[in-house]
Design a protein around this motif. Structure first.
Motif, short mmCIF file in Angstrom:
data_model
loop_
_atom_site.label_atom_id
_atom_site.label_comp_id
_atom_site.label_asym_id
_atom_site.label_seq_id
_atom_site.Cartn_x
_atom_site.Cartn_y
_atom_site.Cartn_z
N VAL A 8 0.71 -0.80 -0.05
CA VAL A 8 0.26 0.22 -0.30
C VAL A 8 0.16 1.07 -0.20
CG1 VAL A 8 -1.82 0.68 1.22
CG2 VAL A 8 -1.64 -0.92 1.27
N TRP A 9 0.52 1.73 -1.01
CA TRP A 9 1.81 3.30 -0.77
C TRP A 9 0.79 4.31 -0.23
CZ3 TRP A 9 1.89 6.20 -6.40
CH2 TRP A 9 3.17 7.27 -6.87
N LEU A 10 1.44 5.07 0.76
CA LEU A 10 1.08 6.48 1.40
C LEU A 10 1.31 7.54 1.02
CD1 LEU A 10 1.36 4.57 4.87
CD2 LEU A 10 -1.10 4.97 3.86
N ILE A 11 0.46 8.19 0.08
CA ILE A 11 0.47 9.55 -0.32
C ILE A 11 0.22 10.45 0.52
CG2 ILE A 11 -0.11 11.22 -2.28
CD1 ILE A 11 -0.51 8.67 -4.04
N PRO A 12 1.59 11.39 1.43
CA PRO A 12 1.00 12.15 1.98
C PRO A 12 -0.10 13.21 1.15
CG PRO A 12 3.67 11.45 2.05
CD PRO A 12 2.66 11.01 0.79
N MET A 13 -1.08 13.77 1.79
CA MET A 13 -2.02 14.91 1.20
C MET A 13 -2.02 15.79 2.11
SD MET A 13 -4.84 12.63 -0.61
CE MET A 13 -4.81 12.99 -1.80
N THR A 14 -2.79 17.19 1.80
CA THR A 14 -2.63 17.60 2.34
C THR A 14 -4.67 18.17 3.09
OG1 THR A 14 -3.58 19.47 0.55
CG2 THR A 14 -1.02 19.61 1.00
N SER A 15 -4.85 18.95 3.71
CA SER A 15 -6.45 19.23 4.22
C SER A 15 -7.45 19.41 3.08
CB SER A 15 -6.36 19.73 5.47
OG SER A 15 -6.07 21.27 5.02
N SER A 16 -6.75 20.43 2.55
CA SER A 16 -7.56 20.51 1.08
C SER A 16 -7.37 19.26 -0.20
CB SER A 16 -7.27 21.68 0.37
OG SER A 16 -5.54 21.86 -0.43
N GLU A 17 -6.48 18.68 -0.37
CA GLU A 17 -6.61 17.44 -0.96
C GLU A 17 -7.83 16.44 -0.24
OE1 GLU A 17 -1.93 17.78 -3.00
OE2 GLU A 17 -2.62 16.60 -0.85
N SER A 18 -7.12 16.43 0.48
CA SER A 18 -8.12 14.68 1.31
C SER A 18 -9.71 15.43 1.14
CB SER A 18 -7.63 15.15 3.49
OG SER A 18 -7.54 16.06 3.56
N MET A 19 -9.95 16.92 1.52
CA MET A 19 -11.20 16.98 1.66
C MET A 19 -12.24 16.78 0.33
SD MET A 19 -13.56 18.89 3.44
CE MET A 19 -13.38 20.21 4.52
N TYR A 20 -11.07 17.07 -0.78
CA TYR A 20 -11.32 16.38 -2.15
C TYR A 20 -12.26 15.08 -2.54
CZ TYR A 20 -12.20 16.09 -6.78
OH TYR A 20 -12.60 15.65 -8.68
#
Length: 110
Positions: free
Chosen positions: A84-96
């Motif tokens: 499983v590749w864990l891709i770091p995300m910002t809060s705005s990306e995760s909101m999308y």
């Protein structure tokens, strides 16, 4: 169904390896404690920066498509080991991802 997973994170140079290792370790311990596996498109994190100085507050669980296909699943273990590749995300990306779904997000990456 039994499943085995390996967590993979790729980060830019300059981030403290110990911070990255702490994040992966915390994620793994939480999953083990809950006796569950990550699903494609799942977001994990507690809302604080994954590593100090980063704007990324969670990680997105993905198929490691950036890497050779032979890395995706290791069939010689029982059960097979899924990477499983864990891709770091910002809060705005995760909101999308939360609003539009993982499939919509991944179509943007193509």
């Amino acid at each position: 169904r039994d499943v085995r997973q390996e967590l993979l994170v790729a980060v830019a140079r300059g981030h403290a390896p110990d911070d990255v290792a702490r994040f992966v370790q915390a994620a793994a311990h939480g999953l083990l404690a809950d006796h569950r596996a990550l699903l494609r498109g799942e977001l994990i994190g507690d809302g604080t920066p994954i590593v100090s100085g980063s704007s990324c507050t969670c990680a997105y669980a993905a198929i490691p498509t950036l890497f050779d296909e032979s890395l995706h699943v290791y069939e010689s273990s029982t059960p097979a080991t899924v990477v499983v590749w864990l891709i770091p995300m910002t809060s705005s990306e995760s909101m999308y991802v939360r609003k539009s779904g993982w499939d919509a997000f991944e179509s943007l990456l193509e």
